[in-house]
Scaffold this motif. Sequence first.
Motif, PDB file in Angstrom:
ATOM      1  N   ASP A  21       0.856  -1.182   0.000  1.00  0.00           N
ATOM      2  CA  ASP A  21       0.000   0.000   0.000  1.00  0.00           C
ATOM      3  C   ASP A  21       0.898   1.239   0.000  1.00  0.00           C
ATOM      4  OD1 ASP A  21      -1.664   2.145   0.509  1.00  0.00           O
ATOM      5  OD2 ASP A  21      -2.343   1.438   2.466  1.00  0.00           O
ATOM      6  N   PRO A  22       0.925   2.009  -1.094  1.00  0.00           N
ATOM      7  CA  PRO A  22       1.817   3.172  -1.160  1.00  0.00           C
ATOM      8  C   PRO A  22       1.608   4.190  -0.050  1.00  0.00           C
ATOM      9  CG  PRO A  22       0.920   2.685  -3.334  1.00  0.00           C
ATOM     10  CD  PRO A  22       0.173   1.819  -2.359  1.00  0.00           C
ATOM     11  N   SER A  23       0.403   4.246   0.535  1.00  0.00           N
ATOM     12  CA  SER A  23       0.135   5.220   1.598  1.00  0.00           C
ATOM     13  C   SER A  23       0.650   4.758   2.954  1.00  0.00           C
ATOM     14  CB  SER A  23      -1.378   5.490   1.702  1.00  0.00           C
ATOM     15  OG  SER A  23      -2.029   4.429   2.380  1.00  0.00           O
ATOM     16  N   SER A  24       1.024   3.480   3.043  1.00  0.00           N
ATOM     17  CA  SER A  24       1.468   2.868   4.304  1.00  0.00           C
ATOM     18  C   SER A  24       0.390   2.885   5.382  1.00  0.00           C
ATOM     19  CB  SER A  24       2.750   3.523   4.833  1.00  0.00           C
ATOM     20  OG  SER A  24       3.845   3.242   3.982  1.00  0.00           O
ATOM     21  N   GLY A  25      -0.841   3.148   4.977  1.00  0.00           N
ATOM     22  CA  GLY A  25      -1.930   3.071   5.949  1.00  0.00           C
ATOM     23  C   GLY A  25      -2.315   1.637   6.228  1.00  0.00           C
ATOM     24  N   ALA A  26      -2.308   0.811   5.188  1.00  0.00           N
ATOM     25  CA  ALA A  26      -2.684  -0.594   5.312  1.00  0.00           C
ATOM     26  C   ALA A  26      -1.619  -1.441   4.626  1.00  0.00           C
ATOM     27  CB  ALA A  26      -4.063  -0.815   4.685  1.00  0.00           C
ATOM     28  N   GLY A  27      -1.957  -2.715   4.388  1.00  0.00           N
ATOM     29  CA  GLY A  27      -1.069  -3.582   3.632  1.00  0.00           C
ATOM     30  C   GLY A  27       0.218  -3.935   4.354  1.00  0.00           C
ATOM     31  N   VAL A  28       1.185  -4.364   3.558  1.00  0.00           N
ATOM     32  CA  VAL A  28       2.433  -4.863   4.124  1.00  0.00           C
ATOM     33  C   VAL A  28       3.184  -3.773   4.887  1.00  0.00           C
ATOM     34  CG1 VAL A  28       3.853  -4.426   2.073  1.00  0.00           C
ATOM     35  CG2 VAL A  28       4.435  -6.313   3.602  1.00  0.00           C
ATOM     36  N   GLN A  29       3.030  -2.524   4.464  1.00  0.00           N
ATOM     37  CA  GLN A  29       3.700  -1.439   5.195  1.00  0.00           C
ATOM     38  C   GLN A  29       3.118  -1.286   6.598  1.00  0.00           C
ATOM     39  OE1 GLN A  29       2.713  -1.313   2.042  1.00  0.00           O
ATOM     40  NE2 GLN A  29       4.131  -0.171   0.748  1.00  0.00           N
ATOM     41  N   ALA A  30       1.799  -1.400   6.720  1.00  0.00           N
ATOM     42  CA  ALA A  30       1.173  -1.338   8.041  1.00  0.00           C
ATOM     43  C   ALA A  30       1.639  -2.495   8.915  1.00  0.00           C
ATOM     44  CB  ALA A  30      -0.348  -1.362   7.898  1.00  0.00           C
ATOM     45  N   PRO A  42       9.974  -7.984  11.101  1.00  0.00           N
ATOM     46  CA  PRO A  42       9.076  -8.440  10.040  1.00  0.00           C
ATOM     47  C   PRO A  42       9.828  -8.914   8.807  1.00  0.00           C
ATOM     48  CG  PRO A  42       9.089  -6.046  10.122  1.00  0.00           C
ATOM     49  CD  PRO A  42       9.998  -6.510  11.224  1.00  0.00           C
ATOM     50  N   LEU A  43       9.377 -10.037   8.258  1.00  0.00           N
ATOM     51  CA  LEU A  43       9.824 -10.545   6.967  1.00  0.00           C
ATOM     52  C   LEU A  43       8.622 -10.446   6.033  1.00  0.00           C
ATOM     53  CD1 LEU A  43      11.486 -13.817   8.305  1.00  0.00           C
ATOM     54  CD2 LEU A  43      12.520 -11.552   8.134  1.00  0.00           C
ATOM     55  N   THR A  44       8.851 -10.253   4.737  1.00  0.00           N
ATOM     56  CA  THR A  44       7.710 -10.021   3.853  1.00  0.00           C
ATOM     57  C   THR A  44       7.798 -10.809   2.557  1.00  0.00           C
ATOM     58  OG1 THR A  44       8.755  -8.107   2.785  1.00  0.00           O
ATOM     59  CG2 THR A  44       7.418  -7.669   4.741  1.00  0.00           C
ATOM     60  N   ALA A  45       6.628 -11.243   2.094  1.00  0.00           N
ATOM     61  CA  ALA A  45       6.448 -11.761   0.745  1.00  0.00           C
ATOM     62  C   ALA A  45       5.302 -10.949   0.146  1.00  0.00           C
ATOM     63  CB  ALA A  45       6.115 -13.248   0.764  1.00  0.00           C
ATOM     64  N   VAL A  46       5.621 -10.042  -0.756  1.00  0.00           N
ATOM     65  CA  VAL A  46       4.611  -9.142  -1.326  1.00  0.00           C
ATOM     66  C   VAL A  46       3.757  -9.913  -2.324  1.00  0.00           C
ATOM     67  CG1 VAL A  46       4.239  -7.049  -2.664  1.00  0.00           C
ATOM     68  CG2 VAL A  46       6.078  -7.136  -0.977  1.00  0.00           C
ATOM     69  N   THR A  47       2.444  -9.867  -2.149  1.00  0.00           N
ATOM     70  CA  THR A  47       1.520 -10.643  -2.971  1.00  0.00           C
ATOM     71  C   THR A  47       0.883  -9.834  -4.092  1.00  0.00           C
ATOM     72  OG1 THR A  47      -0.272 -10.114  -1.445  1.00  0.00           O
ATOM     73  CG2 THR A  47       0.959 -12.164  -1.041  1.00  0.00           C
ATOM     74  N   ALA A  48       0.867  -8.516  -3.946  1.00  0.00           N
ATOM     75  CA  ALA A  48       0.250  -7.662  -4.970  1.00  0.00           C
ATOM     76  C   ALA A  48       0.749  -6.241  -4.798  1.00  0.00           C
ATOM     77  CB  ALA A  48      -1.277  -7.696  -4.865  1.00  0.00           C
ATOM     78  N   LEU A  49       0.728  -5.496  -5.881  1.00  0.00           N
ATOM     79  CA  LEU A  49       0.983  -4.061  -5.845  1.00  0.00           C
ATOM     80  C   LEU A  49      -0.357  -3.359  -6.023  1.00  0.00           C
ATOM     81  CD1 LEU A  49       4.134  -3.851  -8.143  1.00  0.00           C
ATOM     82  CD2 LEU A  49       4.057  -4.088  -5.651  1.00  0.00           C
ATOM     83  N   THR A  50      -0.625  -2.378  -5.204  1.00  0.00           N
ATOM     84  CA  THR A  50      -1.876  -1.640  -5.334  1.00  0.00           C
ATOM     85  C   THR A  50      -1.591  -0.184  -5.668  1.00  0.00           C
ATOM     86  OG1 THR A  50      -2.051  -0.916  -3.018  1.00  0.00           O
ATOM     87  CG2 THR A  50      -2.892  -3.125  -3.562  1.00  0.00           C
ATOM     88  N   VAL A  51      -2.544   0.431  -6.323  1.00  0.00           N
ATOM     89  CA  VAL A  51      -2.543   1.872  -6.520  1.00  0.00           C
ATOM     90  C   VAL A  51      -3.664   2.402  -5.649  1.00  0.00           C
ATOM     91  CG1 VAL A  51      -2.806   3.764  -8.175  1.00  0.00           C
ATOM     92  CG2 VAL A  51      -1.692   1.624  -8.883  1.00  0.00           C
ATOM     93  N   GLN A  52      -3.299   3.027  -4.546  1.00  0.00           N
ATOM     94  CA  GLN A  52      -4.311   3.500  -3.610  1.00  0.00           C
ATOM     95  C   GLN A  52      -3.741   4.633  -2.765  1.00  0.00           C
ATOM     96  OE1 GLN A  52      -5.240   1.013  -0.038  1.00  0.00           O
ATOM     97  NE2 GLN A  52      -3.816  -0.486  -0.930  1.00  0.00           N
ATOM     98  N   ASP A  53      -4.665   5.319  -2.096  1.00  0.00           N
ATOM     99  CA  ASP A  53      -4.291   6.354  -1.140  1.00  0.00           C
ATOM    100  C   ASP A  53      -5.231   6.221   0.053  1.00  0.00           C
ATOM    101  OD1 ASP A  53      -6.705   7.334  -2.102  1.00  0.00           O
ATOM    102  OD2 ASP A  53      -5.785   8.933  -3.291  1.00  0.00           O
TER     103      ASP A  53
END
Length: 292
Positions: A21-30, A42-53
């Motif tokens: 999530d580019p906004s870091s509000g949700a997703g792997v960044q959260a 935290p270790l990560t496996a990114v499952t999708a790229l989103t375009v969101q805010d």
Amino acid sequence: MNSSITTPPSPPQVLVFAASDPSSGAGVQADILTLASLGCHPLTAVTALTVQDTVGVQSVHPVSAELVEQQARTVLEDMPVAAFKIGVLGSVENVLAVAEIVSDYPETPLIFDPVLASGRGDELSGEEIISAIREMLLPQTTLLTPNAPEARRLAESDDDEGEPSIDVCAQRLIEMGAQYVLITGTHENTPEVVNTLYSTDGVIRRDRWERLPGSFHGSGCTLASAIAGCIAGGASVEDAVRDAQDYTWQTLKNGFRGGMGQFIPDRFFWARANDDDAEPAEPGDAAKAADA
């Protein structure tokens, strides 16, 4: 004289499968922010790229299942993992890939936040993905953390004549294989937010929280990751659920409006003083829930 170097113990490590999530509000960044705040690595496996805010999701672009598997297998072969946390998976192929990966680690707790839609209602998981989740991931899930609409959608049956109750949904989800189900009441029309933890024995705890004004981007990610972090640190499921709710409520209470849409939970609220003279709070210094 002999000298030796003492290596400090590593923090608990949690592997997250989630979308960016580019906004870091949700997703792997959260997830990363939450786990780091609670003392995990935290270790990560990114499952999708989103375009969101903070207003909504514009598009979702799943990562190939092969690449998801390569990300996860590479770190798992190198680093011990104390818990898995799953969020948006993006495709049926990714559901199957993640299910196969976690099946190789049956003793590792798996916390699953079945994000089916954004806070605005943008679709993130279609019916094929939901069907694959029911069949492949729920039987491996230690704790499922749906909100009420997600619980109803995951547990819906062709025989339903009306909207099933939350208790019925929890029972069905446990029958599908989840060991525990925490259904959150953030989307319900109640004066307080009521979160209920279920197991095969029925209701284990029911916690009530002040319903804060405004809406938040990433509250579910924060809660699920906080639970994963607490379990990775050695807490029981019930204690982890209690402490993670406490932490999450404080992130929301101290949330900020970083853009023009929803508020973002402040996962590092404890590192910031309320005023110049105040001492920073500790992560666990939040208002405790009332058991019902």
